[in-house]
Scaffold this motif. Structure first.
Motif, mmCIF file in Angstrom:
data_model
loop_
_atom_site.group_PDB
_atom_site.id
_atom_site.type_symbol
_atom_site.label_atom_id
_atom_site.label_comp_id
_atom_site.label_asym_id
_atom_site.label_seq_id
_atom_site.Cartn_x
_atom_site.Cartn_y
_atom_site.Cartn_z
ATOM 1 N N UNK A 53 -0.908 4.231 0.973
ATOM 2 C CA UNK A 53 -0.165 3.451 1.943
ATOM 3 C C UNK A 53 0.702 2.541 0.971
ATOM 4 N N UNK A 54 -0.090 2.040 -0.168
ATOM 5 C CA UNK A 54 0.831 1.338 -1.188
ATOM 6 C C UNK A 54 1.817 1.954 -1.923
ATOM 7 N N UNK A 55 1.667 3.222 -2.201
ATOM 8 C CA UNK A 55 2.465 4.165 -2.983
ATOM 9 C C UNK A 55 3.590 4.588 -1.940
ATOM 10 N N UNK A 56 3.593 4.288 -0.725
ATOM 11 C CA UNK A 56 4.516 4.579 0.111
ATOM 12 C C UNK A 56 5.431 3.506 0.334
ATOM 13 N N UNK A 57 5.180 2.419 -0.182
ATOM 14 C CA UNK A 57 5.939 1.164 -0.339
ATOM 15 C C UNK A 57 5.674 0.485 1.242
ATOM 16 N N UNK A 58 4.379 -0.029 1.244
ATOM 17 C CA UNK A 58 3.819 -0.650 2.501
ATOM 18 C C UNK A 58 4.513 -1.946 2.634
ATOM 19 N N UNK A 59 4.957 -2.338 3.883
ATOM 20 C CA UNK A 59 5.540 -3.667 4.182
ATOM 21 C C UNK A 59 4.467 -4.563 4.778
ATOM 22 N N UNK A 60 3.159 -3.718 4.906
ATOM 23 C CA UNK A 60 2.142 -4.226 5.739
ATOM 24 C C UNK A 60 1.247 -4.743 4.718
ATOM 25 N N UNK A 61 1.282 -5.560 3.807
ATOM 26 C CA UNK A 61 0.398 -5.943 2.758
ATOM 27 C C UNK A 61 -0.547 -6.608 3.449
ATOM 28 N N UNK A 62 -0.203 -7.797 4.176
ATOM 29 C CA UNK A 62 -1.198 -8.749 4.898
ATOM 30 C C UNK A 62 -2.251 -7.751 5.663
ATOM 31 N N UNK A 63 -1.509 -7.027 6.629
ATOM 32 C CA UNK A 63 -2.484 -6.145 7.342
ATOM 33 C C UNK A 63 -3.395 -5.373 6.816
ATOM 34 N N UNK A 64 -2.722 -4.772 5.594
ATOM 35 C CA UNK A 64 -3.768 -4.032 4.879
ATOM 36 C C UNK A 64 -4.995 -4.820 4.448
ATOM 37 N N UNK A 65 -4.691 -5.932 3.842
ATOM 38 C CA UNK A 65 -5.825 -6.799 3.366
ATOM 39 C C UNK A 65 -6.758 -7.342 4.530
ATOM 40 N N UNK A 66 -6.362 -7.355 5.646
ATOM 41 C CA UNK A 66 -7.147 -7.346 6.762
ATOM 42 C C UNK A 66 -7.845 -6.262 6.817
ATOM 43 N N UNK A 67 -7.527 -5.101 6.977
ATOM 44 C CA UNK A 67 -8.406 -3.849 7.012
ATOM 45 C C UNK A 67 -9.497 -3.800 5.986
#
Length: 304
Positions: free
Chosen positions: A102-116
């Motif tokens: 997800x990070x490699x693909x340039x995720x703009x959902x970093x806060x959501x990713x941290x919540x996961x």
């Protein structure tokens, strides 16, 4: 003469008590191992072909089918703990490979990713570590008490603890201060952490775990195909929403199949996992029947 006999008798009594205590503890451990291995989840563990311990290959089916002997009890605890560590390592590699992709693909959902990570991955890592600890503590010399330079150190468990503590790293004022001038400081921390965990898990499992051949991107690729199939049908679905659902379902399945169905008991009051005694196993079976094979206690997820 009386004094000498008394001293000899005292030493004799001491060793009798010591032996009886050790013997009782071993008998209890044997009973717990044999009973917990009757749970069907052990037969369904198929991620690991065999594990290596003292340069000998150990197969899980042999551990399940062979009644525990007194002189083999300690070895069996070690072998099962390693099996569990290998199994849990693969789960974590799968999850953090997804995070990394997800990070490699340039995720703009970093806060959501941290919540996961916070509400899903951290709790399952904690559950896994507690299950390994429960097995380890059956041994009269738990690995958790050994020094790190010991040949057969407590593999995987410290890494699971590190995953459980990632929120401390993200909230560390010192780390945030060092990255303050960087626009994507949180992104960088999560990215570095994910790569480090994957590398460390693979490094620690290499000497012990002979995995059934698999691609660490298998889960990610499968989910991408599923998402594309949905989109191609004209359904509007945000990818991150889809991904969150898939991760939740995966972790729920792992929790049931690789924790509760292995017979581990969770105490919601103390937050600890333990290997049940015979009476507690009966209670656990009743709980499974009452909830139709769902785990008796689910991971608590808080909304942030």
């Amino acid at each position: 003469m009386f004094s000498l006999k008394f001293v000899k008798f005292s030493f004799l009594l001491f060793y009798v008590i010591l032996y009886t205590k050790a013997d009782t503890t071993s008998i209890k451990a044997i009973d717990q191992l044999d009973k917990i291995l009757k749970y069907p989840g052990w037969k369904n563990l198929n991620d690991v072909h065999f594990i290596k311990y003292y340069d000998i290959n150990h197969y899980l089916q042999n551990q399940i089918q062979t009644p525990t002997k007194f002189y083999k009890c300690g070895q069996k605890i070690r072998v099962l703990t390693i099996y569990l560590g290998c199994t849990y390592a693969k789960v974590m590699v799968n999850l953090f490979t997804v995070i990394n992709n997800v990070l490699i693909n340039g995720s703009i959902y970093i806060e959501e990713l941290i919540n996961i990570i916070a509400i899903l991955i951290v709790p399952i890592a904690t559950f896994m570590k507690s299950a390994m600890d429960a097995l380890d503590l059956l041994h009269n010399k738990p690995w958790a008490t050994f020094k790190k330079n010991y040949k057969y150190h407590y593999m995987i468990s410290p890494l699971l603890e590190r995953i459980g503590n990632i929120l401390d790293k993200l909230n560390d004022p010192g780390i945030l201060y060092n990255y303050r001038s960087t626009k994507f400081c949180t992104f960088d921390i999560v990215n570095i952490f994910s790569k480090s965990i994957i590398n460390d898990l693979q490094y620690e499992t290499e000497p012990f775990c002979e995995f059934v051949l698999y691609d660490k991107n298998e889960l990610w690729n499968k989910w991408i195909q599923e998402y594309n199939a949905i989109i191609n049908q004209g359904v509007k679905l945000i990818f991150f929403t889809f991904l969150t659902i898939k991760i939740k379902d995966y972790i729920k399945t792992v929790t049931i199949e690789k924790y509760f169905q292995l017979g581990f008991k969770f105490d919601p009051i103390t937050g600890e996992t333990f290997v049940p005694t015979r009476e507690e196993l009966i209670e656990l079976e009743l709980e499974f029947k009452a909830i139709d094979q769902e785990p008796p206690t689910s991971i608590q997820i808080e909304n942030h």
